[in-house]
Design a protein around this motif. Structure first.
Motif, PDB file in Angstrom:
ATOM      1  N   ASN A 255       0.822  -1.218   0.000  1.00 41.33           N
ATOM      2  CA  ASN A 255       0.000   0.000   0.000  1.00 41.33           C
ATOM      3  C   ASN A 255       0.849   1.260   0.000  1.00 41.33           C
ATOM      4  O   ASN A 255       0.322   2.376   0.104  1.00 41.33           O
ATOM      5  CB  ASN A 255      -0.918   0.030   1.233  1.00 41.33           C
ATOM      6  CG  ASN A 255      -2.008  -1.019   1.142  1.00 41.33           C
ATOM      7  OD1 ASN A 255      -2.391  -1.418   0.040  1.00 41.33           O
ATOM      8  ND2 ASN A 255      -2.495  -1.461   2.287  1.00 41.33           N
ATOM      9  N   GLY A 256       2.183   1.110  -0.082  1.00 36.31           N
ATOM     10  CA  GLY A 256       3.065   2.274  -0.089  1.00 36.31           C
ATOM     11  C   GLY A 256       3.178   2.948   1.262  1.00 36.31           C
ATOM     12  O   GLY A 256       3.512   4.139   1.347  1.00 36.31           O
ATOM     13  N   GLN A 257       2.889   2.197   2.335  1.00 37.07           N
ATOM     14  CA  GLN A 257       2.959   2.775   3.686  1.00 37.07           C
ATOM     15  C   GLN A 257       4.305   2.426   4.315  1.00 37.07           C
ATOM     16  O   GLN A 257       4.502   1.305   4.813  1.00 37.07           O
ATOM     17  CB  GLN A 257       1.809   2.232   4.542  1.00 37.07           C
ATOM     18  CG  GLN A 257       0.438   2.663   4.019  1.00 37.07           C
ATOM     19  CD  GLN A 257      -0.699   2.019   4.794  1.00 37.07           C
ATOM     20  OE1 GLN A 257      -0.731   0.798   4.959  1.00 37.07           O
ATOM     21  NE2 GLN A 257      -1.634   2.834   5.257  1.00 37.07           N
ATOM     22  N   SER A 328      11.958  -0.574  -4.365  1.00 37.76           N
ATOM     23  CA  SER A 328      10.804  -1.097  -3.617  1.00 37.76           C
ATOM     24  C   SER A 328      11.164  -2.475  -3.070  1.00 37.76           C
ATOM     25  O   SER A 328      12.074  -3.124  -3.564  1.00 37.76           O
ATOM     26  CB  SER A 328       9.573  -1.183  -4.521  1.00 37.76           C
ATOM     27  OG  SER A 328       9.691  -2.311  -5.347  1.00 37.76           O
TER      28      SER A 328
END
Ligand code: SF4
Length: 330
Positions: A255-257, A328
């Motif tokens: 979720n990109g958190q 990432s």
């Protein structure tokens, strides 16, 4: 010298019921990712096995693996522990006859050395040699001597008569912290110091996890061989998947958190530690499943990124541990 009683006799003397014994076998089977029916096979084999004689050598180490070994273990996750008693670690102490262990044994000096020699003489081809710590090769190996002998000469003698060898902890795998640059003692692991070590199993970690040790030894006593290993000798059940693939924070990463500073809102809410240097995506271990300290927690669970302590050459290759990683996690 410890008498080689059967494990079934040992547990029976302690009042362990067959039901509890089956529960222990089931939780070991779960750690090993074996089918359900394996618990019966394990319990039958263990009951008939004699306790396994062990010579535990310690060289350039911090005693972390010994400390880990002696921790009584009750896993907090009932899927693994079955909330049963006795525990995985107590089983470890019942299935082994540790006849030589410098940190734990009562004898010292001449009598300690005799314990090691007598185990070699009395149980040739039967005992397992566990090596903790790295072995120095510099200056003729004189940076680590026990009883006037170099670590190199002791390990080569002990493994040459052993049934199998375990390199326990990252130092014994390939030098660990002592082998970090500039490696002043020429520290190496068991494979390099004793290439002829029979049937070598490698259980890295700083320290190693006692659950992986007991599961491997139970497998040996049940199936007369180590569990399936990779080309470096690490058991697949513990070291085939990455920390990241098993991490409960993986959803946060997707979720990109990401935590961006220690103590920020994301850190307090358990977000992904990738930007804080977590090495979970490049480290293979079952830490999140078996955890530490009686199954209480593990590094990422406590809010600290993985530093990749199971990795070959982790100190040099994985540091600086808190440097933000680009890209990432996937
Ligand atoms: Fe977990 Fe680290 Fe992967 Fe983030 S990067 S999901 S904290 S293992």
């Amino acid at each position: 010298m410890s008498k080689l009683t059967t494990i079934g006799e040992t547990l029976s003397e302690k009042g362990v019921s067959r039901r509890d014994f089956l529960k222990m076998s089931a939780m070991i089977a779960a750690v090993l990712s074996l089918p359900r029916g394996s618990a019966e096979t394990i319990s039958t084999a263990l009951a008939a096995s004699t306790r396994l004689p062990v010579i535990w050598l310690e060289f350039q180490d911090c005693t972390g693996d010994s400390e880990s070994f002696t921790r009584a273990y009750q896993h907090a996750d009932p899927a693994i522990s079955g909330a049963t008693d006795p525990t995985i670690s107590s089983l470890l102490l019942d299935i082994l006859s540790v006849d030589y262990q410098e940190t734990l044994m009562a004898p010292a000096g001449y009598y300690a050395e005799q314990s090691r020699l007598q185990t070699i003489q009395n149980y040739p081809g039967q005992y397992v040699c566990i090596v903790e710590g790295s072995i120095p090769t510099g200056n003729g190996g004189t940076y680590c001597c026990v009883g006037g002998r170099t670590a190199m000469s002791i390990v080569q003698e002990v493994v040459s008569h052993a049934r199998a060898t375990i390199a326990l902890g990252t130092c014994a795998m390939n030098g660990g912290l002592a082998g970090a640059a500039p490696n002043p003692t020429g520290a190496v692991g068991v494979r390099q110091a004793a290439p002829s070590a029979p049937n070598l199993l490698v259980i890295p970690g700083c320290p190693s996890n006692p659950v992986n040790l007991v599961a491997s030894i139970v497998y040996l006593l049940t199936y007369n061989d180590w569990p399936a290993r990779n080309s470096a000798g690490l058991p697949n059940f513990a070291y085939s998947e990455t920390i990241h693939d098993q991490c409960p924070r993986q959803d946060r990463a997707e979720n990109g958190q990401f935590v961006l500073a220690w103590g920020d809102q994301g850190h307090r809410q358990g977000w992904c530690l990738f930007r804080m240097g977590c090495r979970g995506p490049v480290t293979r271990s079952n830490c999140s499943r078996v955890k530490w300290n009686e199954g209480t927690n593990w590094c990422v669970g406590a809010g600290h990124g993985c530093i990749g302590c199971d990795s070959s050459g982790f100190w040099d290759k994985r540091s600086p541990f808190y440097a933000s990683v680009s890209g990432s996690p996937d």
